[in-house]
Scaffold this active site. Sequence first.
Site, mmCIF file in Angstrom:
data_model
loop_
_atom_site.group_PDB
_atom_site.id
_atom_site.type_symbol
_atom_site.label_atom_id
_atom_site.label_comp_id
_atom_site.label_asym_id
_atom_site.label_seq_id
_atom_site.Cartn_x
_atom_site.Cartn_y
_atom_site.Cartn_z
ATOM 1 C CE1 TYR A 37 26.252 14.967 -28.370
ATOM 2 C CE2 TYR A 37 24.176 15.122 -29.689
ATOM 3 C CZ TYR A 37 24.872 14.558 -28.508
ATOM 4 O OH TYR A 37 24.295 13.313 -27.932
ATOM 5 C CB SER A 84 22.436 11.909 -30.939
ATOM 6 O OG SER A 84 21.405 13.229 -31.206
#
Length: 277
Positions: A148, A135
């Site tokens: 995350y 990501s």
Amino acid sequence: MKELRTIIVTGASSGIGAYCARALKAEGWRVFATARKPDDIAALESAGIEAFYLDYADPVSIETLVEAVLARTGGSLGALFNNGAHAQAGAVEDLPVAALRDQFEANFFGWHDLTRRIVPIMRAQGQGRIVNCSSILGLTPVPFRGAYAASKHALEGLMLCMRQELAGSGVHVSMIEPGPVTSKIASNGLPWFQRYIDREHSVHHEAYRAQIARLSGGGSKSRLKLGPDAVYAVLRHALLSPRPRPHYVVTIPARIGVTLKRLLPASLLYRILARQG
């Protein structure tokens, strides 16, 4: 050496994984796709894809998957696309340790477990591709995404070290760093947020109203949000190019973030990123 067009695609129940599994199948790959729910496994099988149960937080399911796939291929595998994950939202000060443990089990430790079971197979073949869907948050931080972002930063460090360690083996490791892409990761993250974050007693309770709306609505509504086909385009390059890149940054917002990180003083960069929370 003969090209091996066999691949494991994890997290194929929806979004990026589902699209890539079907697109690879259409291009002639033998795809072994994973999901957790029986209905999602059945949907993959109805599309002609060999589907298996996998939960990255369940080591037995990882071992079972690898044994089943290798039994079907005669002990070989061309590629692994690590993709399945969930996104724990919440301010760092509101995250119980249990939330971080769950985040890392699904987004980091399970990926490592699966990957290290595959690497000896690829080394013995003298070829293989390991592609990880990371990501942009593995490269840049934003508020309320600490768990995350931490899992993706850890993944970047682990897999890029592995890339160097595999130099000369014929096995290549690549990282895909998407920005906003259409998927269910935001809506799937809502139950995790509700499980672990005591929003009513947090100093961030007002900000959490926007977070809940964002998660409930499927994530950001940016007009720059792309479909999963954008990820598939770079996945193909990572799988087929004789010189796969270490990084594939996907979407304009992600590219802007990487560029700003390179050009701006850290204090200014973080002030800008703080507005994205």
